[in-house]
Design a protein around this motif. Structure first.
Motif, PDB file in Angstrom:
ATOM      1  N   ILE A 157       1.115  -1.333   0.013  1.00 26.94           N
ATOM      2  CA  ILE A 157      -0.216  -0.080  -0.006  1.00 26.94           C
ATOM      3  C   ILE A 157       0.822   1.413   0.191  1.00 26.94           C
ATOM      4  CG2 ILE A 157      -1.370   1.431   2.099  1.00 26.94           C
ATOM      5  CD1 ILE A 157      -3.237  -0.484  -0.190  1.00 26.94           C
ATOM      6  N   LYS A 158       2.108   0.891   0.414  1.00 28.37           N
ATOM      7  CA  LYS A 158       2.764   2.473   0.776  1.00 28.37           C
ATOM      8  C   LYS A 158       3.306   2.681  -0.617  1.00 28.37           C
ATOM      9  CE  LYS A 158       5.483   3.071   5.214  1.00 28.37           C
ATOM     10  NZ  LYS A 158       6.412   2.423   6.036  1.00 28.37           N
ATOM     11  N   LYS A 159       3.807   1.839  -0.847  1.00 29.66           N
ATOM     12  CA  LYS A 159       4.294   1.520  -2.481  1.00 29.66           C
ATOM     13  C   LYS A 159       3.637   2.087  -3.600  1.00 29.66           C
ATOM     14  CE  LYS A 159       6.657  -1.021  -5.895  1.00 29.66           C
ATOM     15  NZ  LYS A 159       5.621  -1.488  -6.998  1.00 29.66           N
ATOM     16  N   ILE A 160       2.394   1.408  -3.343  1.00 31.21           N
ATOM     17  CA  ILE A 160       1.479   2.153  -4.051  1.00 31.21           C
ATOM     18  C   ILE A 160       0.897   3.641  -4.163  1.00 31.21           C
ATOM     19  CG2 ILE A 160      -1.167   2.307  -4.744  1.00 31.21           C
ATOM     20  CD1 ILE A 160      -0.924  -1.276  -4.279  1.00 31.21           C
ATOM     21  N   ILE A 161       0.866   4.255  -2.997  1.00 31.15           N
ATOM     22  CA  ILE A 161       0.571   5.864  -3.079  1.00 31.15           C
ATOM     23  C   ILE A 161       0.976   6.351  -2.868  1.00 31.15           C
ATOM     24  CG2 ILE A 161       0.183   7.393  -0.745  1.00 31.15           C
ATOM     25  CD1 ILE A 161      -1.847   4.362   0.601  1.00 31.15           C
ATOM     26  N   TYR A 162       2.733   6.221  -2.709  1.00 32.69           N
ATOM     27  CA  TYR A 162       4.252   7.040  -2.954  1.00 32.69           C
ATOM     28  C   TYR A 162       4.011   7.582  -4.178  1.00 32.69           C
ATOM     29  CZ  TYR A 162       6.656   6.661   0.958  1.00 32.69           C
ATOM     30  OH  TYR A 162       6.683   6.575   2.803  1.00 32.69           O
ATOM     31  N   GLN A 163       3.859   5.829  -4.715  1.00 37.91           N
ATOM     32  CA  GLN A 163       3.412   6.190  -6.570  1.00 37.91           C
ATOM     33  C   GLN A 163       2.666   6.852  -6.812  1.00 37.91           C
ATOM     34  OE1 GLN A 163       4.222   2.404  -8.972  1.00 37.91           O
ATOM     35  NE2 GLN A 163       3.295   3.101 -10.920  1.00 37.91           N
ATOM     36  N   LEU A 164       1.262   7.145  -6.532  1.00 42.33           N
ATOM     37  CA  LEU A 164       0.498   8.022  -7.291  1.00 42.33           C
ATOM     38  C   LEU A 164       1.075   9.557  -6.393  1.00 42.33           C
ATOM     39  CD1 LEU A 164      -3.061   5.858  -5.707  1.00 42.33           C
ATOM     40  CD2 LEU A 164      -2.388   6.936  -8.444  1.00 42.33           C
ATOM     41  N   ARG A 165       1.618   9.722  -5.625  1.00 39.28           N
ATOM     42  CA  ARG A 165       1.320  10.915  -5.544  1.00 39.28           C
ATOM     43  C   ARG A 165       2.503  11.219  -5.816  1.00 39.28           C
ATOM     44  NH1 ARG A 165      -0.024  11.520   0.314  1.00 39.28           N
ATOM     45  NH2 ARG A 165      -1.893  11.014   0.294  1.00 39.28           N
ATOM     46  N   GLU A 218       2.242  12.922  -9.571  1.00 36.28           N
ATOM     47  CA  GLU A 218       1.493  14.841  -9.001  1.00 36.28           C
ATOM     48  C   GLU A 218       2.687  15.268  -8.289  1.00 36.28           C
ATOM     49  OE1 GLU A 218      -3.346  14.360 -10.262  1.00 36.28           O
ATOM     50  OE2 GLU A 218      -2.362  13.154  -8.199  1.00 36.28           O
ATOM     51  N   PRO A 219       3.431  15.422  -8.746  1.00 36.59           N
ATOM     52  CA  PRO A 219       4.211  16.483  -8.028  1.00 36.59           C
ATOM     53  C   PRO A 219       3.905  17.569  -7.513  1.00 36.59           C
ATOM     54  CG  PRO A 219       5.209  16.171 -10.634  1.00 36.59           C
ATOM     55  CD  PRO A 219       3.493  15.890 -10.679  1.00 36.59           C
ATOM     56  N   ASN A 220       2.787  18.371  -7.994  1.00 32.65           N
ATOM     57  CA  ASN A 220       1.599  19.538  -6.770  1.00 32.65           C
ATOM     58  C   ASN A 220       1.044  18.981  -6.031  1.00 32.65           C
ATOM     59  OD1 ASN A 220       2.715  21.474  -8.804  1.00 32.65           O
ATOM     60  ND2 ASN A 220       0.934  21.153  -9.937  1.00 32.65           N
ATOM     61  N   VAL A 221       0.456  17.471  -6.206  1.00 32.28           N
ATOM     62  CA  VAL A 221       0.171  16.571  -5.202  1.00 32.28           C
ATOM     63  C   VAL A 221       1.045  16.640  -3.646  1.00 32.28           C
ATOM     64  CG1 VAL A 221      -1.473  15.274  -4.210  1.00 32.28           C
ATOM     65  CG2 VAL A 221      -1.980  16.262  -6.595  1.00 32.28           C
ATOM     66  N   LYS A 222       1.903  16.367  -4.186  1.00 37.10           N
ATOM     67  CA  LYS A 222       3.478  15.572  -3.504  1.00 37.10           C
ATOM     68  C   LYS A 222       4.068  17.061  -2.504  1.00 37.10           C
ATOM     69  CE  LYS A 222       7.560  13.043  -3.583  1.00 37.10           C
ATOM     70  NZ  LYS A 222       8.775  12.888  -4.506  1.00 37.10           N
ATOM     71  N   ARG A 223       4.023  17.997  -3.154  1.00 41.72           N
ATOM     72  CA  ARG A 223       4.483  19.030  -2.701  1.00 41.72           C
ATOM     73  C   ARG A 223       3.608  19.472  -1.713  1.00 41.72           C
ATOM     74  NH1 ARG A 223       4.947  22.550  -7.843  1.00 41.72           N
ATOM     75  NH2 ARG A 223       6.481  20.819  -8.185  1.00 41.72           N
ATOM     76  N   THR A 224       2.261  20.003  -1.821  1.00 39.31           N
ATOM     77  CA  THR A 224       1.613  19.811  -0.545  1.00 39.31           C
ATOM     78  C   THR A 224       1.682  18.348   0.491  1.00 39.31           C
ATOM     79  OG1 THR A 224      -0.025  20.626  -2.482  1.00 39.31           O
ATOM     80  CG2 THR A 224      -1.110  21.038  -0.029  1.00 39.31           C
ATOM     81  N   LEU A 225       1.853  17.503   0.549  1.00 40.68           N
ATOM     82  CA  LEU A 225       1.213  16.629   1.286  1.00 40.68           C
ATOM     83  C   LEU A 225       2.236  15.536   1.222  1.00 40.68           C
ATOM     84  CD1 LEU A 225      -2.612  14.958  -0.313  1.00 40.68           C
ATOM     85  CD2 LEU A 225      -2.587  16.607   1.390  1.00 40.68           C
ATOM     86  N   GLY A 226       2.944  15.476   0.784  1.00 36.87           N
ATOM     87  CA  GLY A 226       4.329  14.931   0.933  1.00 36.87           C
ATOM     88  C   GLY A 226       3.324  13.041   0.816  1.00 36.87           C
ATOM     89  N   TYR A 227       4.215  12.352   1.611  1.00 37.38           N
ATOM     90  CA  TYR A 227       3.233  11.140   1.740  1.00 37.38           C
ATOM     91  C   TYR A 227       2.375  10.900   3.027  1.00 37.38           C
ATOM     92  CZ  TYR A 227       6.997  10.065  -1.250  1.00 37.38           C
ATOM     93  OH  TYR A 227       8.140  10.237  -2.456  1.00 37.38           O
ATOM     94  N   SER A 228       2.283  11.508   3.592  1.00 40.23           N
ATOM     95  CA  SER A 228       0.980  12.512   4.715  1.00 40.23           C
ATOM     96  C   SER A 228      -0.497  11.134   3.818  1.00 40.23           C
ATOM     97  CB  SER A 228       0.958  12.879   5.137  1.00 40.23           C
ATOM     98  OG  SER A 228       0.355  13.877   4.380  1.00 40.23           O
ATOM     99  N   LEU A 229      -0.734  10.575   4.770  1.00 41.20           N
ATOM    100  CA  LEU A 229      -2.396  10.285   5.194  1.00 41.20           C
ATOM    101  C   LEU A 229      -3.454  10.979   5.645  1.00 41.20           C
ATOM    102  CD1 LEU A 229      -1.982   6.569   4.939  1.00 41.20           C
ATOM    103  CD2 LEU A 229      -2.011   7.923   2.715  1.00 41.20           C
ATOM    104  N   PHE A 230      -4.597  11.162   5.164  1.00 45.74           N
ATOM    105  CA  PHE A 230      -5.647  11.728   6.019  1.00 45.74           C
ATOM    106  C   PHE A 230      -5.095  13.331   7.030  1.00 45.74           C
ATOM    107  CE2 PHE A 230      -6.711   7.329   4.319  1.00 45.74           C
ATOM    108  CZ  PHE A 230      -7.392   8.001   4.329  1.00 45.74           C
ATOM    109  N   SER A 231      -4.027  14.000   5.621  1.00 47.01           N
ATOM    110  CA  SER A 231      -3.387  15.321   7.372  1.00 47.01           C
ATOM    111  C   SER A 231      -4.469  16.902   6.294  1.00 47.01           C
ATOM    112  CB  SER A 231      -2.145  15.720   6.325  1.00 47.01           C
ATOM    113  OG  SER A 231      -2.294  15.286   4.960  1.00 47.01           O
TER     114      SER A 231
END
Ligand SMILES: [Zn+2]
Length: 448
Positions: free
Chosen positions: A216-224, A227-240
């Motif tokens: 699950i970690k690998k999958i969500i990391y890959q999704l983040r 999308e670099p913009n999303v990653k910039r805001t959320l990093g790899y956090s969940l429900f933050s």
């Protein structure tokens, strides 16, 4: 010399068998090419002809027919783009989605004489116990047909009738059900002979097994990462997200994996394709797994006609759901054995378990459509929703188990059932594609 790679289309009937020598029309941005498939129901095209490029978008649709499936208004597929990286695609007879509709309040259509199968309530039976024993489909059928709710007590000796024809229909799959009723493959432990879950094959197919936390970690990391913009805001956090009340301590990959596995097992989200579509839609609806509540300021949300029953959960549950069968807070709360949805509606935005569970429930239970709606829904094109539809069975409302639409890999139709429209369709498509890559779906999934 230009690249002459050939791409192929295989035409399949509703049993997914190739349709040899069928006739077809391929429309590319409005231009029509006609022809006939070969003995294997296949036709080949130059890659350049069908594949979109960064500079040229190619909208395709296919009409195909033969003697057995004559050309009608339903012989045409929805518009699509050639899937990136695919050398061969399968075109399914478009009006033969096998979508099992479930009827509600259907007593009127029954013939005068018939035999009815029933379940005899035994001592100590509970709804959740029955679900474990009979499966959620049967329990739902029993419940609807006997006009019962999760909050109703089961009284020993009561006969709960199955809908007419239910038993015979089910009998066919009885054997299959036995093998995958637990959704998790089991084998005998060599040490003590007790059943144990088969260890997950890392990187293998995801059908009928749990995710590991690492997966699950690998999958969500890959999704983040995707999308670099999303990653910039959320990093790899969940429900933050600010508006999400799931405590940080709860919002861990461990817990999220656990809850996803529970819900996927419970709601038959049990194959690669079903999981891909479910996760893609959840990812979009939950603003990239950052929240379990509809976005917007309090002021904005208060302006909603359905406030305070705003979207909550990963796939957002909205509206109060007062009417019979309507998907909403009331129905879901009854399902989980609570009757306080009017005061505790925020449950789904503070408890990870219920946020995920409600989403699986919505997915399995399906969007409620009236008979009129379903037939009249003109989506995603003017030719309408093409479903095999038991007209005689539906006197009032019906629902569609979204798993069955996911089986057809039909993002548009799934989106319609989740969203009611096309909002974010591009993102949703991109998430499905990215998840297919993360699952290594084309290579790993073996049950195609
Ligand atoms: Zn699989």
């Amino acid at each position: 010399m230009v690249n002459e790679t050939l791409y192929s289309i295989i035409f399949l009937d509703n049993e997914r068998n190739p349709i040899p020598n069928c006739y077809f029309e391929l429309t590319i941005n409005g231009h029509v090419i006609t022809g006939q498939a070969n003995n294997y129901g296949e036709v080949q095209f130059n890659r350049q002809l069908v594949e979109s490029t960064p500079t040229e978008y190619k909208e395709l649709n296919l009409t195909f027919w033969n003697e057995k499936f004559p050309k009608t208004e339903h012989s045409t597929t929805d518009s699509f783009v050639w899937p990136e990286g695919k050398t061969s695609i399968k075109a399914l007879m478009p009006d033969t989605y096998i979508i099992n509709t479930r009827s509600i309040l259907n007593e009127d259509d029954e013939p005068q004489e018939y035999q009815r199968a029933y379940y005899l309530v035994r001592k100590g039976d509970t709804w959740s116990g029955l679900e474990a024993k009979l499966g959620i489909n049967k329990v739902e059928a029993l419940m609807f047909h006997n006009r019962m709710k999760y909050s109703d007590q089961l009284v020993e000796g009561t006969k709960l009738y199955y809908p007419l024809g239910f038993r015979t229909k089910k009998e066919k799959t009885e054997k299959g059900e036995k093998t995958n009723s637990s959704s998790t493959k089991q084998q005998r432990s060599q040490e003590n002979g007790k059943p144990i879950e088969v260890a997950s094959k890392r990187g293998g197919c995801f059908c009928y097994r749990d995710f590991t936390v690492e997966e699950i970690k690998k999958i969500i990391y890959q999704l983040r990462d995707f999308e670099p913009n999303v990653k910039r805001t959320l990093g790899y956090s969940l429900f933050s997200a600010k508006n999400c009340n799931i405590p940080n301590s709860e919002a861990t990959y461990e817990n999220f994996t656990k809850e996803l596995n529970i819900a996927m097992k419970k709601y038959d989200i049990d194959t690669c394709l079903r999981k891909i579509h479910f996760l893609a839609q959840c990812y979009h609806e939950s603003a990239h797994f950052s929240t379990s509540q509809e976005l917007g300021s309090l002021e904005y949300l208060r302006g909603k006609s359905y406030y305070p029953y705003i979207g909550r959960g990963l796939i957002q549950l909205t509206h109060s759901g007062e009417r019979i069968g309507e998907i909403g807070y009331k129905q879901y709360f009854e399902y989980i054995g609570k009757n306080n949805y009017k005061t505790d509606y925020s449950l789904l935005n503070r408890d990870l378990h219920f946020a995920v569970d409600a989403s699986g429930y919505f997915w399995k239970r399906g969007k409620l459509l009236s008979a009129g709606n379903l037939l009249g829904a003109r989506y995603p094109n003017s030719r309408g929703v093409k479903v095999n539809y038991q007209k005689t069975k539906v006197s009032t409302h019906t629902t569609i188990d979204i798993n069955l639409v996911a089986d057809d890999d039909n993002i548009y139709q799934v989106t319609f059932l989740i969203n009611g429209g096309l909002n974010g369709i591009k993102e949703r498509i991109s998430y499905v594609n990215e998840l297919k890559r993360a699952f290594n779906y084309e290579i790993n999934h073996i049950n195609k």
